[in-house]
Design a protein around this motif. Structure first.
Motif, PDB file in Angstrom:
ATOM      1  N   MET A 148       0.842  -1.201   0.000  1.00  0.00           N
ATOM      2  CA  MET A 148       0.000   0.000   0.000  1.00  0.00           C
ATOM      3  C   MET A 148       0.875   1.248   0.000  1.00  0.00           C
ATOM      4  N   THR A 149       0.578   2.192  -0.895  1.00  0.00           N
ATOM      5  CA  THR A 149       1.262   3.483  -0.880  1.00  0.00           C
ATOM      6  C   THR A 149       0.508   4.444   0.032  1.00  0.00           C
ATOM      7  N   ASP A 150       1.256   5.337   0.712  1.00  0.00           N
ATOM      8  CA  ASP A 150       0.617   6.270   1.635  1.00  0.00           C
ATOM      9  C   ASP A 150       0.218   7.561   0.935  1.00  0.00           C
ATOM     10  N   SER A 151       0.514   7.668  -0.360  1.00  0.00           N
ATOM     11  CA  SER A 151       0.173   8.873  -1.115  1.00  0.00           C
ATOM     12  C   SER A 151      -1.330   8.892  -1.374  1.00  0.00           C
ATOM     13  N   PRO A 152      -2.049   9.965  -0.947  1.00  0.00           N
ATOM     14  CA  PRO A 152      -3.511   9.973  -1.061  1.00  0.00           C
ATOM     15  C   PRO A 152      -4.001  10.272  -2.474  1.00  0.00           C
ATOM     16  N   ALA A 153      -5.206   9.805  -2.772  1.00  0.00           N
ATOM     17  CA  ALA A 153      -5.810  10.038  -4.077  1.00  0.00           C
ATOM     18  C   ALA A 153      -7.287  10.346  -3.908  1.00  0.00           C
ATOM     19  N   ALA A 154      -7.857  10.984  -4.922  1.00  0.00           N
ATOM     20  CA  ALA A 154      -9.298  11.220  -4.970  1.00  0.00           C
ATOM     21  C   ALA A 154      -9.783  10.792  -6.348  1.00  0.00           C
ATOM     22  N   TYR A 155     -10.791   9.937  -6.379  1.00  0.00           N
ATOM     23  CA  TYR A 155     -11.343   9.439  -7.628  1.00  0.00           C
ATOM     24  C   TYR A 155     -12.573  10.277  -7.974  1.00  0.00           C
ATOM     25  N   ILE A 156     -12.463  11.059  -9.025  1.00  0.00           N
ATOM     26  CA  ILE A 156     -13.487  12.043  -9.382  1.00  0.00           C
ATOM     27  C   ILE A 156     -14.348  11.471 -10.503  1.00  0.00           C
ATOM     28  N   VAL A 157     -15.612  11.206 -10.185  1.00  0.00           N
ATOM     29  CA  VAL A 157     -16.538  10.613 -11.152  1.00  0.00           C
ATOM     30  C   VAL A 157     -17.566  11.679 -11.522  1.00  0.00           C
ATOM     31  N   ASP A 158     -17.366  12.316 -12.694  1.00  0.00           N
ATOM     32  CA  ASP A 158     -18.221  13.436 -13.100  1.00  0.00           C
ATOM     33  C   ASP A 158     -18.153  13.561 -14.618  1.00  0.00           C
ATOM     34  N   ASP A 159     -19.296  13.718 -15.257  1.00  0.00           N
ATOM     35  CA  ASP A 159     -19.318  13.829 -16.716  1.00  0.00           C
ATOM     36  C   ASP A 159     -18.935  15.230 -17.201  1.00  0.00           C
ATOM     37  N   PRO A 166      -6.957   0.988  -6.058  1.00  0.00           N
ATOM     38  CA  PRO A 166      -5.689   0.546  -5.451  1.00  0.00           C
ATOM     39  C   PRO A 166      -5.733   0.628  -3.923  1.00  0.00           C
ATOM     40  N   ASP A 167      -4.757   0.004  -3.329  1.00  0.00           N
ATOM     41  CA  ASP A 167      -4.656  -0.015  -1.868  1.00  0.00           C
ATOM     42  C   ASP A 167      -3.877   1.222  -1.424  1.00  0.00           C
ATOM     43  N   ARG A 168      -4.607   2.323  -1.235  1.00  0.00           N
ATOM     44  CA  ARG A 168      -3.990   3.573  -0.799  1.00  0.00           C
ATOM     45  C   ARG A 168      -5.073   4.434  -0.148  1.00  0.00           C
ATOM     46  N   PRO A 169      -4.722   5.363   0.742  1.00  0.00           N
ATOM     47  CA  PRO A 169      -5.724   6.268   1.331  1.00  0.00           C
ATOM     48  C   PRO A 169      -6.390   7.092   0.236  1.00  0.00           C
ATOM     49  N   THR A 186     -20.716  -0.802   0.853  1.00  0.00           N
ATOM     50  CA  THR A 186     -19.419  -1.325   1.270  1.00  0.00           C
ATOM     51  C   THR A 186     -18.300  -0.776   0.370  1.00  0.00           C
ATOM     52  N   ALA A 187     -18.353   0.500   0.059  1.00  0.00           N
ATOM     53  CA  ALA A 187     -17.296   1.100  -0.757  1.00  0.00           C
ATOM     54  C   ALA A 187     -15.954   0.931  -0.055  1.00  0.00           C
ATOM     55  N   SER A 188     -14.906   0.677  -0.854  1.00  0.00           N
ATOM     56  CA  SER A 188     -13.590   0.431  -0.263  1.00  0.00           C
ATOM     57  C   SER A 188     -12.928   1.700   0.241  1.00  0.00           C
ATOM     58  N   CYS A 189     -13.497   2.870  -0.063  1.00  0.00           N
ATOM     59  CA  CYS A 189     -13.030   4.127   0.508  1.00  0.00           C
ATOM     60  C   CYS A 189     -14.220   5.086   0.580  1.00  0.00           C
ATOM     61  N   PRO A 190     -14.120   6.134   1.400  1.00  0.00           N
ATOM     62  CA  PRO A 190     -15.269   7.029   1.605  1.00  0.00           C
ATOM     63  C   PRO A 190     -15.758   7.695   0.322  1.00  0.00           C
ATOM     64  N   ILE A 240     -10.271  11.394   3.429  1.00  0.00           N
ATOM     65  CA  ILE A 240      -9.035  10.630   3.257  1.00  0.00           C
ATOM     66  C   ILE A 240      -8.442  10.250   4.602  1.00  0.00           C
ATOM     67  N   GLU A 241      -8.497  11.156   5.569  1.00  0.00           N
ATOM     68  CA  GLU A 241      -7.996  10.838   6.909  1.00  0.00           C
ATOM     69  C   GLU A 241      -8.821   9.720   7.534  1.00  0.00           C
ATOM     70  N   LYS A 242     -10.122   9.756   7.317  1.00  0.00           N
ATOM     71  CA  LYS A 242     -10.989   8.682   7.808  1.00  0.00           C
ATOM     72  C   LYS A 242     -10.604   7.350   7.180  1.00  0.00           C
ATOM     73  N   ASP A 243     -10.316   7.373   5.881  1.00  0.00           N
ATOM     74  CA  ASP A 243      -9.923   6.150   5.195  1.00  0.00           C
ATOM     75  C   ASP A 243      -8.568   5.660   5.690  1.00  0.00           C
ATOM     76  N   ARG A 244      -7.644   6.596   5.929  1.00  0.00           N
ATOM     77  CA  ARG A 244      -6.322   6.221   6.436  1.00  0.00           C
ATOM     78  C   ARG A 244      -6.443   5.562   7.812  1.00  0.00           C
TER      79      ARG A 244
END
Length: 207
Positions: free
Chosen positions: A1-12, A46-49, A74-78, A120-124
């Protein structure tokens, strides 16, 4: 797992994706873009915050449908729901489906950043707790049946004499088993031992 945070943006909306991306990059958060819920559904997280910024109103599969079909609470991240058509009903439904927060368009950039950083902090923290629980479970699996019995009596708050009477052994033997138990669980004290057992949802051994 990498500690570098990410945000997955789902928007048209390409301009919205760009605005969110620039805002997050300024805070060291990597934006990953998806133009539709269908596109995101094929993505392996991926396995990251991280967190997900999910638009509700999109062509094809909507954000709510993604929550219902893909995550099923049951999303794997918030998940932070983003919409230009906010309503109490939509907010409540998205929260019930697993979203952790709600963000209205037009987006206020400081508010966006604060919500994403909190998610992200909650996910971490969740990931750290999961790793700790796995380690505690591993330690529990090294205990003998007698040590597991003793652990449950310790959780119940019983004294050495009460434990000895219940298990039909001497107080000295109880102390011996307790020392082994503390060593195997790497517990600093009884309170630490109980905390670990609760964290791993330890159940009383079968008779």
């Amino acid at each position: 797992m990498t500690d570098s945070p990410a945000a997955y943006i789902v928007d048209d909306d390409a301009s919205m994706r760009a605005l969110i991306g620039v805002t997050l990059q300024s805070a060291g958060i990597e934006p990953v873009f998806f133009a539709s819920a269908d596109e995101f559904s094929m993505f392996k997280i991926p396995d990251r915050p991280a967190c997900i910024l999910l638009d509700l109103q999109m062509p094809g599969q909507s954000g709510l449908e993604l929550l219902e079909r893909h995550f099923e609470s049951t999303a794997s991240c918030p998940v932070i729901v983003v919409t230009a058509h906010a309503s109490v009903q939509v907010a409540v439904k998205s929260m019930k489906l697993g979203a952790v927060d709600f963000l209205e368009k037009p987006i206020d950039r400081p508010t966006l950043l604060a919500k994403v950083q909190a998610a992200i902090e909650k996910d971490r923290q969740r990931r750290t707790a999961a790793v700790e629980t796995q380690e505690i479970t591993r330690r529990l699996n090294t205990l003998s049946p007698r040590e597991k019995e003793l652990l449950w009596t310790v959780i119940e708050g019983k004294s050495t004499k009460m434990i000895a009477d219940q298990l039909g052994i001497s107080a000295r033997t109880v102390d011996h088993h307790r020392a082994n138990l503390m060593q195997k669980m790497q517990a600093a004290n009884v309170a630490d031992l109980v905390r670990m057992a609760v964290a791993a949802n330890f159940k009383p051994p079968r008779p």
